[in-house]
Design a protein around this motif. Structure first.
Motif, PDB file in Angstrom:
ATOM      1  N   VAL A  82     -26.175 -20.062  28.439  1.00  0.00           N
ATOM      2  CA  VAL A  82     -25.663 -20.966  29.466  1.00  0.00           C
ATOM      3  C   VAL A  82     -26.538 -22.203  29.555  1.00  0.00           C
ATOM      4  CG1 VAL A  82     -25.077 -21.212  31.905  1.00  0.00           C
ATOM      5  CG2 VAL A  82     -24.771 -19.004  30.779  1.00  0.00           C
ATOM      6  N   GLU A  83     -25.890 -23.349  29.576  1.00  0.00           N
ATOM      7  CA  GLU A  83     -26.598 -24.626  29.673  1.00  0.00           C
ATOM      8  C   GLU A  83     -26.109 -25.375  30.899  1.00  0.00           C
ATOM      9  OE1 GLU A  83     -26.985 -28.751  27.048  1.00  0.00           O
ATOM     10  OE2 GLU A  83     -26.007 -26.961  26.211  1.00  0.00           O
ATOM     11  N   LEU A 142     -12.168 -24.565  34.966  1.00  0.00           N
ATOM     12  CA  LEU A 142     -12.597 -23.965  33.707  1.00  0.00           C
ATOM     13  C   LEU A 142     -11.866 -24.598  32.538  1.00  0.00           C
ATOM     14  CD1 LEU A 142     -14.076 -21.609  32.169  1.00  0.00           C
ATOM     15  CD2 LEU A 142     -12.044 -20.214  32.649  1.00  0.00           C
ATOM     16  N   ALA A 143     -12.606 -24.854  31.463  1.00  0.00           N
ATOM     17  CA  ALA A 143     -12.028 -25.310  30.201  1.00  0.00           C
ATOM     18  C   ALA A 143     -12.682 -24.514  29.084  1.00  0.00           C
ATOM     19  CB  ALA A 143     -12.254 -26.803  30.004  1.00  0.00           C
ATOM     20  N   ILE A 144     -11.862 -23.852  28.252  1.00  0.00           N
ATOM     21  CA  ILE A 144     -12.373 -23.030  27.151  1.00  0.00           C
ATOM     22  C   ILE A 144     -11.793 -23.551  25.854  1.00  0.00           C
ATOM     23  CG2 ILE A 144     -12.608 -20.713  26.197  1.00  0.00           C
ATOM     24  CD1 ILE A 144     -11.955 -19.611  28.984  1.00  0.00           C
ATOM     25  N   ALA A 145     -12.641 -23.943  24.930  1.00  0.00           N
ATOM     26  CA  ALA A 145     -12.215 -24.424  23.620  1.00  0.00           C
ATOM     27  C   ALA A 145     -12.310 -23.280  22.619  1.00  0.00           C
ATOM     28  CB  ALA A 145     -13.074 -25.598  23.171  1.00  0.00           C
ATOM     29  N   ASP A 146     -11.148 -22.873  22.084  1.00  0.00           N
ATOM     30  CA  ASP A 146     -11.089 -21.708  21.200  1.00  0.00           C
ATOM     31  C   ASP A 146     -11.804 -20.553  21.909  1.00  0.00           C
ATOM     32  OD1 ASP A 146      -9.686 -23.179  19.224  1.00  0.00           O
ATOM     33  OD2 ASP A 146     -11.571 -24.116  18.617  1.00  0.00           O
ATOM     34  N   ALA A 147     -12.683 -19.860  21.225  1.00  0.00           N
ATOM     35  CA  ALA A 147     -13.532 -18.873  21.893  1.00  0.00           C
ATOM     36  C   ALA A 147     -14.980 -19.246  21.628  1.00  0.00           C
ATOM     37  CB  ALA A 147     -13.225 -17.470  21.387  1.00  0.00           C
ATOM     38  N   ASP A 148     -15.222 -20.564  21.473  1.00  0.00           N
ATOM     39  CA  ASP A 148     -16.539 -21.043  21.064  1.00  0.00           C
ATOM     40  C   ASP A 148     -17.395 -21.553  22.218  1.00  0.00           C
ATOM     41  OD1 ASP A 148     -15.769 -20.500  18.444  1.00  0.00           O
ATOM     42  OD2 ASP A 148     -14.971 -22.511  18.147  1.00  0.00           O
ATOM     43  N   ALA A 149     -16.771 -22.143  23.218  1.00  0.00           N
ATOM     44  CA  ALA A 149     -17.540 -22.709  24.328  1.00  0.00           C
ATOM     45  C   ALA A 149     -16.623 -22.902  25.524  1.00  0.00           C
ATOM     46  CB  ALA A 149     -18.169 -24.045  23.931  1.00  0.00           C
ATOM     47  N   LEU A 183     -16.605 -24.783  29.639  1.00  0.00           N
ATOM     48  CA  LEU A 183     -17.234 -25.590  30.685  1.00  0.00           C
ATOM     49  C   LEU A 183     -16.649 -25.104  32.010  1.00  0.00           C
ATOM     50  CD1 LEU A 183     -19.240 -28.007  30.846  1.00  0.00           C
ATOM     51  CD2 LEU A 183     -17.240 -29.477  31.154  1.00  0.00           C
ATOM     52  N   VAL A 184     -17.518 -24.623  32.893  1.00  0.00           N
ATOM     53  CA  VAL A 184     -17.057 -24.030  34.139  1.00  0.00           C
ATOM     54  C   VAL A 184     -17.786 -24.678  35.309  1.00  0.00           C
ATOM     55  CG1 VAL A 184     -18.729 -22.133  33.929  1.00  0.00           C
ATOM     56  CG2 VAL A 184     -16.740 -21.864  35.413  1.00  0.00           C
ATOM     57  N   SER A 185     -17.055 -24.928  36.402  1.00  0.00           N
ATOM     58  CA  SER A 185     -17.655 -25.569  37.571  1.00  0.00           C
ATOM     59  C   SER A 185     -18.681 -24.649  38.216  1.00  0.00           C
ATOM     60  CB  SER A 185     -16.567 -25.925  38.586  1.00  0.00           C
ATOM     61  OG  SER A 185     -15.863 -24.758  38.990  1.00  0.00           O
ATOM     62  N   VAL A 186     -19.699 -25.246  38.777  1.00  0.00           N
ATOM     63  CA  VAL A 186     -20.724 -24.501  39.505  1.00  0.00           C
ATOM     64  C   VAL A 186     -20.452 -24.545  41.004  1.00  0.00           C
ATOM     65  CG1 VAL A 186     -23.186 -24.392  40.041  1.00  0.00           C
ATOM     66  CG2 VAL A 186     -22.450 -24.867  37.709  1.00  0.00           C
ATOM     67  N   GLN A 187     -19.916 -25.670  41.477  1.00  0.00           N
ATOM     68  CA  GLN A 187     -19.566 -25.813  42.882  1.00  0.00           C
ATOM     69  C   GLN A 187     -18.147 -26.366  42.990  1.00  0.00           C
ATOM     70  OE1 GLN A 187     -22.421 -27.894  45.327  1.00  0.00           O
ATOM     71  NE2 GLN A 187     -24.122 -27.334  43.989  1.00  0.00           N
ATOM     72  N   LEU A 188     -17.456 -25.993  44.074  1.00  0.00           N
ATOM     73  CA  LEU A 188     -16.104 -26.487  44.296  1.00  0.00           C
ATOM     74  C   LEU A 188     -15.989 -27.308  45.574  1.00  0.00           C
ATOM     75  CD1 LEU A 188     -13.960 -23.382  43.284  1.00  0.00           C
ATOM     76  CD2 LEU A 188     -14.217 -25.524  42.042  1.00  0.00           C
ATOM     77  N   GLU A 189     -17.078 -27.380  46.322  1.00  0.00           N
ATOM     78  CA  GLU A 189     -17.017 -28.079  47.595  1.00  0.00           C
ATOM     79  C   GLU A 189     -16.977 -29.587  47.426  1.00  0.00           C
ATOM     80  OE1 GLU A 189     -19.221 -25.766  46.842  1.00  0.00           O
ATOM     81  OE2 GLU A 189     -18.449 -24.086  48.045  1.00  0.00           O
ATOM     82  N   GLN A 190     -17.393 -30.080  46.269  1.00  0.00           N
ATOM     83  CA  GLN A 190     -17.427 -31.518  46.049  1.00  0.00           C
ATOM     84  C   GLN A 190     -16.949 -31.817  44.631  1.00  0.00           C
ATOM     85  OE1 GLN A 190     -21.540 -32.328  46.711  1.00  0.00           O
ATOM     86  NE2 GLN A 190     -22.217 -31.502  44.768  1.00  0.00           N
ATOM     87  N   ALA A 191     -16.697 -33.090  44.356  1.00  0.00           N
ATOM     88  CA  ALA A 191     -16.250 -33.474  43.020  1.00  0.00           C
ATOM     89  C   ALA A 191     -17.242 -32.987  41.971  1.00  0.00           C
ATOM     90  CB  ALA A 191     -16.099 -34.997  42.942  1.00  0.00           C
ATOM     91  N   ALA A 198     -21.951 -28.517  36.232  1.00  0.00           N
ATOM     92  CA  ALA A 198     -21.148 -27.526  35.529  1.00  0.00           C
ATOM     93  C   ALA A 198     -22.046 -26.721  34.607  1.00  0.00           C
ATOM     94  CB  ALA A 198     -20.018 -28.192  34.747  1.00  0.00           C
ATOM     95  N   ALA A 199     -21.509 -25.608  34.136  1.00  0.00           N
ATOM     96  CA  ALA A 199     -22.227 -24.763  33.189  1.00  0.00           C
ATOM     97  C   ALA A 199     -21.478 -24.776  31.863  1.00  0.00           C
ATOM     98  CB  ALA A 199     -22.339 -23.339  33.716  1.00  0.00           C
ATOM     99  N   LEU A 200     -22.196 -25.067  30.798  1.00  0.00           N
ATOM    100  CA  LEU A 200     -21.635 -24.993  29.450  1.00  0.00           C
ATOM    101  C   LEU A 200     -22.016 -23.623  28.894  1.00  0.00           C
ATOM    102  CD1 LEU A 200     -20.124 -26.458  27.179  1.00  0.00           C
ATOM    103  CD2 LEU A 200     -22.346 -27.257  26.342  1.00  0.00           C
ATOM    104  N   VAL A 201     -21.022 -22.795  28.657  1.00  0.00           N
ATOM    105  CA  VAL A 201     -21.259 -21.411  28.253  1.00  0.00           C
ATOM    106  C   VAL A 201     -20.973 -21.266  26.760  1.00  0.00           C
ATOM    107  CG1 VAL A 201     -20.663 -18.995  28.673  1.00  0.00           C
ATOM    108  CG2 VAL A 201     -20.555 -20.658  30.550  1.00  0.00           C
ATOM    109  N   HIS A 202     -21.960 -20.791  26.031  1.00  0.00           N
ATOM    110  CA  HIS A 202     -21.855 -20.573  24.584  1.00  0.00           C
ATOM    111  C   HIS A 202     -21.441 -19.130  24.312  1.00  0.00           C
ATOM    112  CE1 HIS A 202     -23.558 -24.529  23.942  1.00  0.00           C
ATOM    113  NE2 HIS A 202     -24.533 -24.240  24.800  1.00  0.00           N
TER     114      HIS A 202
END
Length: 319
Positions: free
Chosen positions: A114-115, A203-210, A212-220, A224-228
């Motif tokens: 996780v980045e 959430l955005a998932i490209a193939d099954a490679d990576a 990008l998921v939000s960390v907070q939803l209260e604000q714009a 985010a977390a980039l998950v490998h």
């Protein structure tokens, strides 16, 4: 979800079983042999389908000989199955929250699974890069608030490359000005769009490679977390697929039908589960006028409620 003319797929009812259920709904009670003859299938296959439908509470076996079967009332039987699915979604939301806690505890941030990505511009850059690198399958959970423009300049090119692009939108996302028109335009180019309430993350998932998921939803989105590739990425893929299976279709097709473009927009919004006031705002109408139009649409479809309207539209090939 309405898939290939099916209404009950989100409730894990097989295609043939739904055909049997519809046949019982449309006609009187019948024996397995009578149903098999009406559907042109073998009696053994028919009996197995009836057993599965009985286990789900959709069909009742009547007393007497020979055994006869009748369909359960849809509004009662389906409501019970929907409540079960809602309980599953609640458990998934709890699991998503637990994963978020695990992430914040670890704060990997380097070259691990996780980045952490901070800053609106950096989040936007990573999101665009994720879309540019997708080759086969893009999965997205979309909900406000937004930090960027609603339009997506990358998606049309990906669709032209043959990328399978699936997006589940929260009802609040559809309420954004111009959102429904934008989604319709993307669907016309090949996007598969659905809607579900209670989406727990962006959430955005490209193939099954990576992913990008939000960390907070209260604000714009500014963090985010980039998950490998990892167990966490696998869990996010499963989260998306579960929500996708339970979601309802969002955009109506443009097949020839008695429905006007305004009728299709109204039917889209009804199937999305939006409230009357929100639908009226989207259509630029007063709530009273919108309800009058909705009553006219239901009468055209011969339906008493939104669920029946969707079922009738699919049955007639209008969706």
């Amino acid at each position: 979800m309405i898939q290939d003319g099916r209404i009950l797929a989100p409730l894990d009812v097989a295609a043939f079983d739904e055909t049997v259920y519809r046949e019982l709904l449309a006609g009187p009670e019948a024996t397995a042999q009578e149903l098999a003859e009406r559907l042109g299938c073998g009696p053994d296959r028919l009996v197995r389908a009836l057993d599965r439908l009985r286990a789900r509470g959709l069909v009742s076996r009547l007393s007497g000989r020979p055994r006869r079967y009748a369909a359960a009332e849809p509004d009662i039987a389906l409501d019970a199955l929907i409540r079960e699915r809602e309980q599953d979604l609640t458990r998934l939301r709890t699991a998503a929250a637990e994963m978020a806690v695990l992430y914040r505890r670890e704060r990997v941030g380097q070259a691990g699974a996780v980045e952490l990505v901070t800053g609106r511009d950096e989040v936007a850059r990573r999101f665009l890069r994720l879309q540019h690198t997708v080759r086969r399958d893009m999965r997205m959970l979309d909900r406000p608030p937004y930090a960027l423009a609603a339009t997506n300049p990358v998606e049309p090119g990906a669709l032209q490359r043959g990328v399978r692009w699936r997006a589940v939108y929260a009802p609040e996302a559809i309420e954004e000005p111009g959102a429904l028109d934008e989604i319709h335009a993307l669907v016309a180019q090949g996007e598969q769009a659905r809607v579900a309430s209670g989406i727990p993350v962006k959430l955005a998932i490209a193939d099954a490679d990576a992913a990008l998921v939000s960390v907070q939803l209260e604000q714009a989105t500014t963090e985010a977390a980039l998950v490998h590739p990892s167990a966490l990425l696998d869990a996010l893929v499963q989260l998306f697929e579960f929500i996708w299976a339970a979601a309802a279709p969002l955009a109506a097709t443009t097949r020839t039908s008695p429905l006007t473009e305004d009728d299709r927009r109204l039917l889209d919004l009804l199937l999305a589960g939006m409230k009357d006031d929100a639908i009226a705002r989207q259509l630029g109408l007063s709530t009273r006028t919108m309800r009058r139009r909705m009553k006219t649409l239901l009468n055209l479809l011969g339906a008493d409620n939104r669920f029946q309207a969707g079922a009738q539209a699919v049955r007639r090939g209008w969706l």
